[in-house]
Design an enzyme around this catalytic site. Structure first.
Site, mmCIF file in Angstrom:
data_model
loop_
_atom_site.group_PDB
_atom_site.id
_atom_site.type_symbol
_atom_site.label_atom_id
_atom_site.label_comp_id
_atom_site.label_asym_id
_atom_site.label_seq_id
_atom_site.Cartn_x
_atom_site.Cartn_y
_atom_site.Cartn_z
ATOM 1 N N ALA A 79 0.827 -1.210 0.000
ATOM 2 C CA ALA A 79 0.000 0.000 0.000
ATOM 3 C C ALA A 79 0.859 1.257 0.000
ATOM 4 C CB ALA A 79 -0.923 -0.001 1.219
ATOM 5 N N ARG A 138 -1.651 8.792 -11.075
ATOM 6 C CA ARG A 138 -2.768 9.015 -12.017
ATOM 7 C C ARG A 138 -4.075 9.338 -11.312
ATOM 8 N NH1 ARG A 138 -3.075 4.139 -16.029
ATOM 9 N NH2 ARG A 138 -1.927 3.001 -14.425
ATOM 10 N N GLN A 173 8.001 1.764 3.527
ATOM 11 C CA GLN A 173 8.871 1.677 2.360
ATOM 12 C C GLN A 173 9.205 3.118 1.968
ATOM 13 O OE1 GLN A 173 7.165 0.296 -1.346
ATOM 14 N NE2 GLN A 173 9.144 -0.413 -2.136
#
Length: 451
Positions: A9, A15, A75
């Site tokens: 996630a 976009r 991350q």
């Protein structure tokens, strides 16, 4: 064998053109992430690890809203799916069960598919989820099979012409024993045009080590990912269509199904009637035999058997309607309980209150629950009659079988069986209306001549 989920996630979702992390955009009133966590919950996971990146604080809060035991790892750089999974290595150190990797932006994966992956894992070291694509597209990697054995995953750009004709394509999801998965990830290379570590390479690495690798199929629709607002709208439409069909099959009457908007957790009992243009927000339960009339909006509420709501009614969180309650047009109910047979039929606001059995709340009644700083409760007893346009200034109580006069402002408790009238006495001045109209007409005439 216990199971841990790793839900990816961390993506920015460029976009989506939004400040909100992609996995927090909602379908049917719930973030994409919650849909993924809900599906994964079917495996009764011992651990749930969410890998967050962009908007990590928001993603963490959302994950804990669904499951306060969920663990979130960061991350900090997005260096590919393999790198993302590797961020869970420390969190799962010593974990001896299976790991299932899911995507936080894939809302339609079915619990049975995950269960089939876990079943297949019992006889294979690595299980990849694939699907037969209806139309050949360059965006999907191809699964190169030899019988049940998955030899490797070939990205479209690297595939031969023959391989590009293969319809069995990669979803990106896999199941593997935890220590095996992290050993394989340690061998990933970023020697590619993107400089990223791809989870897809795990299949090849596993084969090189002589491990058993296979792929199972699911329906293509289960793998639908959300990358744009267009995708989000399409996914929501798919959810709505499925949820409406499920209600119809369960014995709910939807007078105009395409106009009813459902949330991910809407519960409606059989023989309930839902009229056109009803919106269900999160947290709504409607029991069997209830009627929700047109253009009503419900959220965080419970409607019991035989109750009728609307048209044009709004039920907000904490609204509890008992059996045979009537809530009519342009009535709003919030954090309030209505006992059996209570009626609030017209143009009223009932907030932070309780209304007793068979009581009647007249048109225009308002519970004045907010003093600008704090909320206060109104208690109305059984079989009470609240006259039209009554203002109940909380905290206040009205007893059983009591009555208030229309237009009253009630600021003190009313005892059982009493009539309370709190309004200024009427004053009548004969002929004054005609005199006032003449004065106003004369003033208007002077203004017209002056202009």
């Amino acid at each position: 064998m216990s199971v841990a989920l790793i839900i990816l996630a961390a993506g920015k979702g460029t976009r989506m053109n939004s400040d909100l992390p992609k996995v927090l955009h909602p379908i049917a009133g719930a973030p994409l992430l919650h849909h993924a966590m809900q599906t994964g919950a079917a495996l009764d996971p011992a651990r749930t690890i969410v890998v967050a990146g962009h908007g990590a604080d928001q993603v963490t809060a959302a994950a804990h809203d669904y499951d306060d035991a969920a663990e979130v790892v960061l991350q900090s750089e997005q260096l590919g799916t393999g790198h993302a999974v590797d961020q869970a290595r420390a969190a799962l150190a010593g974990f001896e069960g299976d790991v299932v990797v899911l995507f936080g932006d894939t809302p339609f994966l079915q619990p049975d598919t995950l269960k089939r992956m876990i079943t297949a894992r019992q006889s294979h070291d690595v299980v990849v989820l694939g699907f037969d694509v209806a139309e050949l597209q360059p965006r999907y990697g191809r699964l190169i099979m030899d019988g049940e054995r998955l030899l490797r995953i070939v990205e479209y750009k690297d595939a031969s012409e023959d391989q590009r004709q293969i319809r069995f394509t990669n979803s990106g999801l896999l199941a593997c024993k935890a220590d095996t998965l992290f050993d394989l990830i340690a061998g990933l290379s970023n020697d590619n045009a993107s400089g990223e570590y791809y989870l897809t390479e795990v299949a090849q690495l596993a084969n090189d080590k002589g491990l058993s690798v296979t792929a199972i199929k699911c329906d293509e629709a289960e793998t639908l990912g959300v990358d744009s607002r267009t995708d989000l709208a399409a996914a929501d439409a798919i959810f709505q269509s499925r949820a409406r069909t499920e209600l119809l099959n369960d014995g709910v009457t939807l007078a105009a199904p395409d106009t009813v908007y459902l949330s991910f957790d809407t519960i409606v009992g059989r023989d309930a009637l839902i009229e056109p243009n009803v919106v269900f927000g999160p947290g709504v339960t409607v029991e069997s035999g209830a009627t929700i009339r047109a253009f009503s909006h419900l959220e965080g509420c419970h409607v019991s058997r035989g109750a009728i709501v609307g048209p044009y009614a709004r039920l907000r969180p904490g609204a509890e309607l008992d059996e045979d309650v009537r809530v009519g047009n342009f009535v709003e109910v919030k954090n309030a309980t209505l006992a059996p047979g209570a009626k609030v039929n017209h143009l009223s606001y009932i907030g932070d209150a309780s209304v007793g059995e068979a009581s009647n709340i007249g048109a225009g009644t308002i519970t004045c629950n907010y003093d600008g700083v704090m909320k206060h409760r109104t208690e109305i007893g059984a079989r009470a009659f609240i006259g039209s346009n009554t203002m109940l200034v909380a905290p206040v109580s009205v007893g059983d079988e009591a009555m208030t006069g229309s237009g009253s402002v009630i600021t003190s408790d009313v005892e059982d069986g009493a009539l309370a009238i709190a309004r200024a006495p009427q004053v009548e001045k004969p002929g004054m209306a005609r005199k006032l109209f003449e004065m106003l007409k004369a003033k208007k005439a002077r203004q017209s001549r002056g202009s």
